[in-house]
Design a protein around this motif. Structure first.
Motif, mmCIF file in Angstrom:
data_model
loop_
_atom_site.group_PDB
_atom_site.id
_atom_site.type_symbol
_atom_site.label_atom_id
_atom_site.label_comp_id
_atom_site.label_asym_id
_atom_site.label_seq_id
_atom_site.Cartn_x
_atom_site.Cartn_y
_atom_site.Cartn_z
ATOM 1 N N ALA A 167 37.891 36.321 37.475
ATOM 2 C CA ALA A 167 38.095 36.085 38.317
ATOM 3 C C ALA A 167 39.306 34.853 39.206
ATOM 4 N N GLU A 168 39.367 34.156 38.841
ATOM 5 C CA GLU A 168 40.710 33.803 39.485
ATOM 6 C C GLU A 168 42.016 34.741 39.334
ATOM 7 N N THR A 169 42.471 35.175 38.352
ATOM 8 C CA THR A 169 43.675 36.390 39.084
ATOM 9 C C THR A 169 43.167 37.621 40.067
ATOM 10 N N LEU A 170 41.911 37.911 39.959
ATOM 11 C CA LEU A 170 41.291 38.954 40.915
ATOM 12 C C LEU A 170 41.344 38.430 42.204
ATOM 13 N N GLU A 171 40.746 37.492 41.818
ATOM 14 C CA GLU A 171 40.023 36.420 43.533
ATOM 15 C C GLU A 171 38.761 36.878 43.773
ATOM 16 N N VAL A 172 37.713 37.517 42.770
ATOM 17 C CA VAL A 172 36.708 38.210 42.470
ATOM 18 C C VAL A 172 35.916 37.224 42.352
ATOM 19 N N THR A 173 34.518 37.971 42.404
ATOM 20 C CA THR A 173 33.899 36.552 41.682
ATOM 21 C C THR A 173 33.221 36.968 40.712
ATOM 22 N N PRO A 174 32.620 36.209 40.236
ATOM 23 C CA PRO A 174 32.544 35.717 38.048
ATOM 24 C C PRO A 174 31.365 37.786 37.561
ATOM 25 N N GLN A 175 30.126 37.538 39.021
ATOM 26 C CA GLN A 175 29.543 39.000 38.896
ATOM 27 C C GLN A 175 30.720 39.473 38.856
ATOM 28 N N VAL A 176 31.130 40.046 39.870
ATOM 29 C CA VAL A 176 32.483 40.971 39.702
ATOM 30 C C VAL A 176 33.284 41.248 38.633
ATOM 31 N N ALA A 177 33.584 40.323 38.623
ATOM 32 C CA ALA A 177 34.724 40.481 36.840
ATOM 33 C C ALA A 177 34.257 40.759 35.933
#
Length: 80
Positions: free
Chosen positions: A46-56
């Motif tokens: 999530a941090e690397t791709l800058e997305v939410t944990p659910q999307v990750a």
């Protein structure tokens, strides 16, 4: 040498899953961090791709990584 061959094969399998994706897909951005660390968590993705944990979590499953911890919480995935 076996380990190198295994990692090369894993990268090739991941890259096959990338074909036919939209250009805005975050999935291709995940291949390099996974190959560099070999074990990733939802927070790291999530941090690397800058997305939410659910999307990750969904992206990790789409890429076909193997769940390594055997836990329901605080899971980590790695290259098969």
């Amino acid at each position: 040498m076996k380990e190198h061959d295994r990692l090369v094969l894993a990268r090739q399998l991941m890259e096959r899953k990338l074909s036919g994706r939209r250009t805005s897909s975050k999935l291709p951005e995940l291949v390099e961090p996974v190959m560099a660390r070999l074990l990733v968590s939802v927070g790291m993705v999530a941090e690397t791709l800058e997305v939410t944990p659910q999307v990750a979590r969904r992206i990790v499953l789409e890429l076909g990584l193997r769940e390594m911890t055997g836990r329901g919480r605080f899971r980590a995935w790695g290259v098969i």
